[in-house]
Design a protein around this motif. Structure first.
Motif, PDB file in Angstrom:
ATOM      1  N   ALA A  74       0.881  -1.219  -0.126  1.00 11.04           N
ATOM      2  CA  ALA A  74      -0.039   0.045   0.135  1.00 11.04           C
ATOM      3  C   ALA A  74       0.856   1.311  -0.058  1.00 11.04           C
ATOM      4  N   GLY A  75       0.761   1.972  -1.024  1.00 13.00           N
ATOM      5  CA  GLY A  75       1.410   3.303  -1.158  1.00 13.00           C
ATOM      6  C   GLY A  75       2.737   3.375  -1.888  1.00 13.00           C
ATOM      7  N   ALA A  76       3.323   2.028  -1.991  1.00 14.04           N
ATOM      8  CA  ALA A  76       4.554   1.816  -2.595  1.00 14.04           C
ATOM      9  C   ALA A  76       4.668   2.197  -3.805  1.00 14.04           C
ATOM     10  N   ASP A  77       5.880   2.871  -4.450  1.00 15.48           N
ATOM     11  CA  ASP A  77       5.851   3.374  -5.678  1.00 15.48           C
ATOM     12  C   ASP A  77       6.263   2.064  -6.672  1.00 15.48           C
ATOM     13  N   ILE A  78       7.074   1.411  -6.024  1.00 11.32           N
ATOM     14  CA  ILE A  78       7.508   0.260  -6.946  1.00 11.32           C
ATOM     15  C   ILE A  78       7.353  -1.114  -5.943  1.00 11.32           C
ATOM     16  N   ILE A  79       7.021  -2.344  -6.609  1.00  9.06           N
ATOM     17  CA  ILE A  79       6.973  -3.525  -5.935  1.00  9.06           C
ATOM     18  C   ILE A  79       7.837  -4.492  -6.795  1.00  9.06           C
ATOM     19  N   CYS A  80       8.233  -5.475  -6.302  1.00  2.00           N
ATOM     20  CA  CYS A  80       9.270  -6.630  -6.751  1.00  2.00           C
ATOM     21  C   CYS A  80       9.003  -7.654  -5.900  1.00  2.00           C
ATOM     22  N   CYS A  81       8.141  -8.626  -6.585  1.00  3.19           N
ATOM     23  CA  CYS A  81       7.940 -10.043  -5.999  1.00  3.19           C
ATOM     24  C   CYS A  81       8.717 -11.182  -6.472  1.00  3.19           C
ATOM     25  N   VAL A  82       9.461 -11.680  -5.270  1.00  2.00           N
ATOM     26  CA  VAL A  82      10.421 -12.782  -5.720  1.00  2.00           C
ATOM     27  C   VAL A  82      10.251 -13.878  -4.764  1.00  2.00           C
ATOM     28  N   THR A  83       9.011 -14.556  -4.898  1.00  2.00           N
ATOM     29  CA  THR A  83       8.794 -15.541  -4.221  1.00  2.00           C
ATOM     30  C   THR A  83       8.275 -16.850  -5.071  1.00  2.00           C
ATOM     31  N   PRO A  84       8.267 -18.056  -4.564  1.00  2.00           N
ATOM     32  CA  PRO A  84       7.599 -19.206  -5.342  1.00  2.00           C
ATOM     33  C   PRO A  84       6.071 -19.390  -4.938  1.00  2.00           C
ATOM     34  N   SER A  85       5.510 -18.227  -4.754  1.00  2.00           N
ATOM     35  CA  SER A  85       4.278 -18.562  -4.046  1.00  2.00           C
ATOM     36  C   SER A  85       3.233 -19.287  -5.224  1.00  2.00           C
ATOM     37  N   PRO A  95      -1.700 -15.820  -4.928  1.00  2.00           N
ATOM     38  CA  PRO A  95      -1.675 -14.113  -5.096  1.00  2.00           C
ATOM     39  C   PRO A  95      -1.412 -13.645  -3.584  1.00  2.00           C
ATOM     40  N   LEU A  96      -0.265 -12.676  -3.625  1.00  7.23           N
ATOM     41  CA  LEU A  96       0.255 -12.168  -2.330  1.00  7.23           C
ATOM     42  C   LEU A  96      -0.435 -10.845  -2.295  1.00  7.23           C
ATOM     43  N   PHE A  97      -1.334 -10.044  -3.030  1.00  7.23           N
ATOM     44  CA  PHE A  97      -1.981  -9.066  -2.990  1.00  7.23           C
ATOM     45  C   PHE A  97      -2.982  -8.867  -4.034  1.00  7.23           C
ATOM     46  N   THR A  98      -3.530  -7.899  -3.936  1.00  7.01           N
ATOM     47  CA  THR A  98      -4.818  -7.631  -4.957  1.00  7.01           C
ATOM     48  C   THR A  98      -4.394  -6.391  -5.740  1.00  7.01           C
ATOM     49  N   PHE A  99      -5.138  -6.357  -6.964  1.00  7.61           N
ATOM     50  CA  PHE A  99      -4.812  -4.922  -7.811  1.00  7.61           C
ATOM     51  C   PHE A  99      -5.236  -3.624  -6.772  1.00  7.61           C
ATOM     52  N   ASN A 100      -6.429  -3.860  -6.033  1.00  9.37           N
ATOM     53  CA  ASN A 100      -7.047  -2.582  -5.469  1.00  9.37           C
ATOM     54  C   ASN A 100      -6.019  -2.306  -3.979  1.00  9.37           C
ATOM     55  N   ASP A 101      -5.045  -3.319  -3.697  1.00  3.98           N
ATOM     56  CA  ASP A 101      -3.979  -2.814  -2.863  1.00  3.98           C
ATOM     57  C   ASP A 101      -3.157  -1.730  -3.202  1.00  3.98           C
ATOM     58  N   LEU A 102      -2.936  -1.528  -4.659  1.00  2.00           N
ATOM     59  CA  LEU A 102      -2.060  -0.901  -5.183  1.00  2.00           C
ATOM     60  C   LEU A 102      -2.470   0.464  -5.562  1.00  2.00           C
ATOM     61  N   LYS A 103      -1.487   1.447  -5.488  1.00  4.25           N
ATOM     62  CA  LYS A 103      -2.123   2.811  -5.677  1.00  4.25           C
ATOM     63  C   LYS A 103      -1.892   2.978  -7.161  1.00  4.25           C
ATOM     64  N   PRO A 104      -2.505   3.956  -7.767  1.00  2.00           N
ATOM     65  CA  PRO A 104      -2.438   4.440  -9.290  1.00  2.00           C
ATOM     66  C   PRO A 104      -0.760   4.822  -9.410  1.00  2.00           C
ATOM     67  N   GLY A 105      -0.378   4.414 -10.699  1.00  2.00           N
ATOM     68  CA  GLY A 105       0.896   4.736 -11.136  1.00  2.00           C
ATOM     69  C   GLY A 105       1.857   3.835 -10.633  1.00  2.00           C
ATOM     70  N   ALA A 106       1.488   2.597  -9.610  1.00  2.00           N
ATOM     71  CA  ALA A 106       2.612   1.820  -9.181  1.00  2.00           C
ATOM     72  C   ALA A 106       3.105   0.943 -10.321  1.00  2.00           C
ATOM     73  N   HIS A 107       4.342   0.838 -10.070  1.00  2.00           N
ATOM     74  CA  HIS A 107       4.981  -0.431 -10.932  1.00  2.00           C
ATOM     75  C   HIS A 107       5.359  -1.588 -10.187  1.00  2.00           C
TER      76      HIS A 107
END
Length: 316
Positions: free
Chosen positions: A189-200, A203-215
Motif C-alpha cells: 500500500a502506497g509503494a511506488d515500486i513492488i518487486c515480488c521474488v517468491t515461489p508463491s 496471489p500475494l496481494f490484490t490490484f486494489n491494494d496498489l496505488k495508481p501509477g505503481a509499478h
C-alpha cells in the motif's frame, strides 16, 4: 597451437568483477536485441516439476553461446538455486564459467531495474520487496541503481527473515530507511515500486491494494502452478513480459489470464519492444506490471558484461 583457457568466477569474484549498473545496461541491450531477432533461444528445458532448469542461448552476430544449468529447491535448501553458467566463443578457445546462483540473482535484479527504469515514476521513493530469499537483495540493488529510493520495505513470511535480508544490504545504502514486515498486502500500500521474488502458488496481494501509477515486477513465480498476482489482476494492469512464448507456457499468472479470457496473446507486449520503440514510459494513472519467468538472454547479458569488464585471456 595456442592453449585454451578456462576461467571460473565464484560468487564473490563475479560480484566484484561486474557492477549492477553495468549488468542493467547489458540486459537492456539484450532485451532490445531479442526483440530485433539477434538471438537464437529455445524454450528452456525444465524436467519434472521444475527441479532442474537448462537455459541455452546463442547470439548470432558474435557467435557466442551462454548455457545455464540449475537445480532449484525451495523446500529449505540454502541456497535454493545452485548450478553453473558458462560462456563459449566460436572464434576462440576461451571458456568462462560463473556461479549460476549468484549470476541469476544479479541478472534477475537487473531485469527488474530495466523495467523499473522504463515504467516506474521518475521520482519513485518507496520500494517494497516481497520475498527475502537469495533473489531479494539484488532487486533492491537494481531498483536503487535507477531510482532515488529513500525507503525500502522487505516483506516476508516472518519478520525475522525480512530482517535477515535487510542485514545483507543496509550497509550499502546508509541513507535509505529499511523496514521489515510480515504483512505483504499492507507493505504494498502506497509503494511506488513492488518487486515480488517468491515461489508463491497464491496471489500475494490484490490490484486494489496498489496505488495508481505503481509499478510491479513479478519475478519469482516461474512455473504454471505458481502465481504472485491473480490472472484477473494482471489483466487489469498495463502489462509487459520478458518473452511471449516463455510466459504463455510457464507463467501461472499469464496462463490463468489467457485461459479465463482476461488476456489474449496479442495483449502480451515484450519489454524489449517497448524499449526498442521508446514510446512507453510511466503513466501516473495506471498500474504497470512486468512479468518475467527469466529468459536466457539475461544470462548472456551478464556474461557479456563480465567478458567486457574483465581481462580474461583467450586463444586466437
Amino acid at each position: 597451437m595456442a592453449l585454451s583457457r578456462t576461467v571460473w568466477f565464484d560468487a564473490e569474484q563475479l560480484r566484484t568483477a561486474v557492477a549492477m549498473s553495468t549488468v542493467i545496461d547489458r540486459v537492456r541491450e539484450a532485451l532490445i536485441g531479442l526483440h530485433e531477432g539477434e538471438f537464437e533461444i529455445p524454450l528452456r528445458f525444465a524436467p519434472g516439476v521444475g527441479n532442474f532448469l537448462v537455459m541455452p542461448v546463442r547470439h548470432i552476430a558474435s557467435e557466442t553461446l551462454a548455457v545455464k544449468s540449475l537445480s532449484a529447491n525451495f523446500t529449505g535448501r540454502r541456497p535454493a538455486l545452485s548450478g553453473t553458467l558458462t560462456w563459449e566463443e566460436w572464434h576462440t578457445e576461451r571458456h568462462i564459467g560463473a556461479d549460476a546462483a549468484e549470476a541469476t540473482a544479479m541478472r534477475t535484479g537487473a531485469v527488474s531495474g530495466v523495467a523499473a527504469d522504463l515504467l516506474a515514476a521518475p521520482d519513485a521513493r518507496d520500494l517494497t520487496v516481497i520475498g527475502a530469499g537469495g533473489q531479494a537483495p539484488d532487486q533492491i540493488r537494481a531498483v536503487l541503481a535507477v531510482r532515488p529510493i529513500s525507503s525500502v520495505t522487505v516483506a516476508a513470511l516472518t519478520r525475522e527473515s525480512a530482517e535477515a535480508c535487510i542485514a545483507r544490504v543496509d550497509g550499502e545504502f546508509p541513507d535509505v530507511r529499511f523496514i521489515a514486515s510480515d504483512e505483504p498486502r499492507a507493505a504494498v500500500a502506497g509503494a511506488d515500486i513492488i518487486c515480488c521474488v517468491t515461489p508463491s502458488t497464491e496471489p500475494l496481494f490484490t490490484f486494489n491494494d496498489l496505488k495508481p501509477g505503481a509499478h510491479v515486477n513479478l519475478i519469482g513465480a516461474y512455473r504454471p502452478a505458481m502465481r504472485e498476482m491473480s490472472g484477473a489482476d494482471v489483466a487489469r494492469a498495463r502489462l509487459f513480459v520478458d518473452d511471449v512464448e516463455a510466459v504463455a507456457a510457464e507463467s501461472g499468472e499469464i496462463i490463468e489470464a489467457l485461459e479465463t479470457g482476461g488476456l489474449v496473446r496479442e495483449d502480451l507486449r515484450t519489454l524489449g519492444s517497448a524499449l526498442a520503440t521508446g514510446e512507453m514510459g510511466h503513466d501516473p494513472a495506471r498500474v504497470t506490471v512486468f512479468k518475467s519467468v527469466g529468459v536466457a538472454v539475461q544470462d548472456w547479458a551478464l556474461m557479456r558484461a563480465l567478458v567486457d569488464t574483465t581481462a580474461v585471456a583467450g586463444s586466437d
